[in-house]
Design an enzyme around this catalytic site. Structure first.
Site, PDB file in Angstrom:
ATOM      1  N   SER A 139      10.465  -5.662  -1.668  1.00 49.15           N
ATOM      2  CA  SER A 139       9.293  -6.028  -2.472  1.00 49.15           C
ATOM      3  C   SER A 139       9.087  -7.525  -2.422  1.00 49.15           C
ATOM      4  O   SER A 139      10.025  -8.297  -2.180  1.00 49.15           O
ATOM      5  CB  SER A 139       9.508  -5.594  -3.929  1.00 49.15           C
ATOM      6  OG  SER A 139       8.535  -6.139  -4.786  1.00 49.15           O
ATOM      7  N   TYR A 152      14.411  -5.259 -11.703  1.00 46.70           N
ATOM      8  CA  TYR A 152      13.766  -4.873 -10.444  1.00 46.70           C
ATOM      9  C   TYR A 152      13.856  -6.003  -9.418  1.00 46.70           C
ATOM     10  O   TYR A 152      14.228  -5.783  -8.258  1.00 46.70           O
ATOM     11  CB  TYR A 152      12.313  -4.510 -10.722  1.00 46.70           C
ATOM     12  CG  TYR A 152      11.541  -4.036  -9.513  1.00 46.70           C
ATOM     13  CD1 TYR A 152      11.718  -2.752  -9.015  1.00 46.70           C
ATOM     14  CD2 TYR A 152      10.609  -4.859  -8.880  1.00 46.70           C
ATOM     15  CE1 TYR A 152      11.006  -2.305  -7.915  1.00 46.70           C
ATOM     16  CE2 TYR A 152       9.889  -4.420  -7.789  1.00 46.70           C
ATOM     17  CZ  TYR A 152      10.089  -3.139  -7.302  1.00 46.70           C
ATOM     18  OH  TYR A 152       9.386  -2.704  -6.206  1.00 46.70           O
TER      19      TYR A 152
END
Length: 252
Positions: A139, A152
């Site tokens: 990501s 995350y």
């Protein structure tokens, strides 16, 4: 009777939006797809694809569960090599640092980081037999993040770091790359903006490309990284972000 596929791919997180795009892209390219996620086989899954239900948090924590899953993958391969492993599954639990539950922190690391490592480690003989490729779906949060993304962002930074380390460790045996997408147009993302159409428009406009990414774009890039088209690509963490990584400020 159709011929048996010459190449095989294992795709995790297959039931989600990006997962579905990955499954459909690899299937269309002629791969024998082994798809895995929590829950029942999706109705849209191609008939030729094999479905293995799995809880990656359990896989990361329970040796017997992990061994049983790897055994099922090997049965599905029927002694064929594994050409591609796409570690797509992820959880995203948002919370302020002071409120982040330790169990949520651990689950994030288990699913987003430990499970991908264990799959590479366990299936290395099958990957090496094919001189195959691993693609980790990381990501933009691996490098640039926001408030409340600490679990995350940490998991994705580690996943990108692991990608580079595995490429060094396993160079000449398999290739390992990652994709670092920015905002991708998924049902989950749109649901988050269901009551904020202006915010969604702002999100799209903020990307220099003038829009957010499409699931199929992630799938096409993964397919290319798993193919023989770019054999020198190894240890690469490829940005797929519409240019947003170059912007100085992302307003909350």
């Amino acid at each position: 009777m159709s011929a048996a596929p010459r190449r095989h791919a294992l795709i995790t997180g297959a039931a989600g939006g990006i997962g579905r795009a990955l499954v459909e892209a690899f299937h269309a390219e002629g791969y024998g797809v082994i798809a895995t996620d929590i829950g029942n086989r999706p109705e849209w899954l191609p008939q030729a694809a094999i479905w293995l239900a799995a809880d990656l948090a359990r896989l990361a924590r329970e040796h017997a569960y992990a061994d049983a899953f790897v055994t099922e993958v090997r049965k599905a391969l029927q002694q064929s090599p594994l050409d591609a492993l796409v570690n797509n599954a992820a959880v995203q639990i948002l919370a302020d640092t002071g409120e982040l539950d330790l169990a949520d922190w651990q689950t994030t690391l288990d699913v987003n980081l430990t499970a991908p490592f264990l799959l590479v480690k366990s299936l290395l003989p099958e990957l090496e037999a094919a001189q195959g490729a691993v693609v980790n779906i990381s990501s933009i949060h691996a490098a640039q993040t926001k408030k409340r993304f600490v679990a995350y962002a940490t998991s994705k930074a580690a996943l990108s770091g692991m990608t580079r380390a595995l490429a060094v460790e396993l160079g000449g045996r398999i290739r390992v790359n990652a994709i670092e997408p920015a905002a991708i147009d998924t049902a989950m993302l749109r649901e988050g903006f269901s009551n904020d159409p202006e915010g969604f428009a702002q999100l799209q406009a903020y990307h220099p490309a003038g829009r957010i990414g499409q699931q199929a774009e992630v799938a096409r890039l993964a397919l290319m990284l798993c193919s023989n088209a770019l054999p020198f690509a190894n240890g690469s963490c490829v940005a797929l972000d519409g240019g947003i990584r170059g912007r100085l400020h992302d307003p909350d």
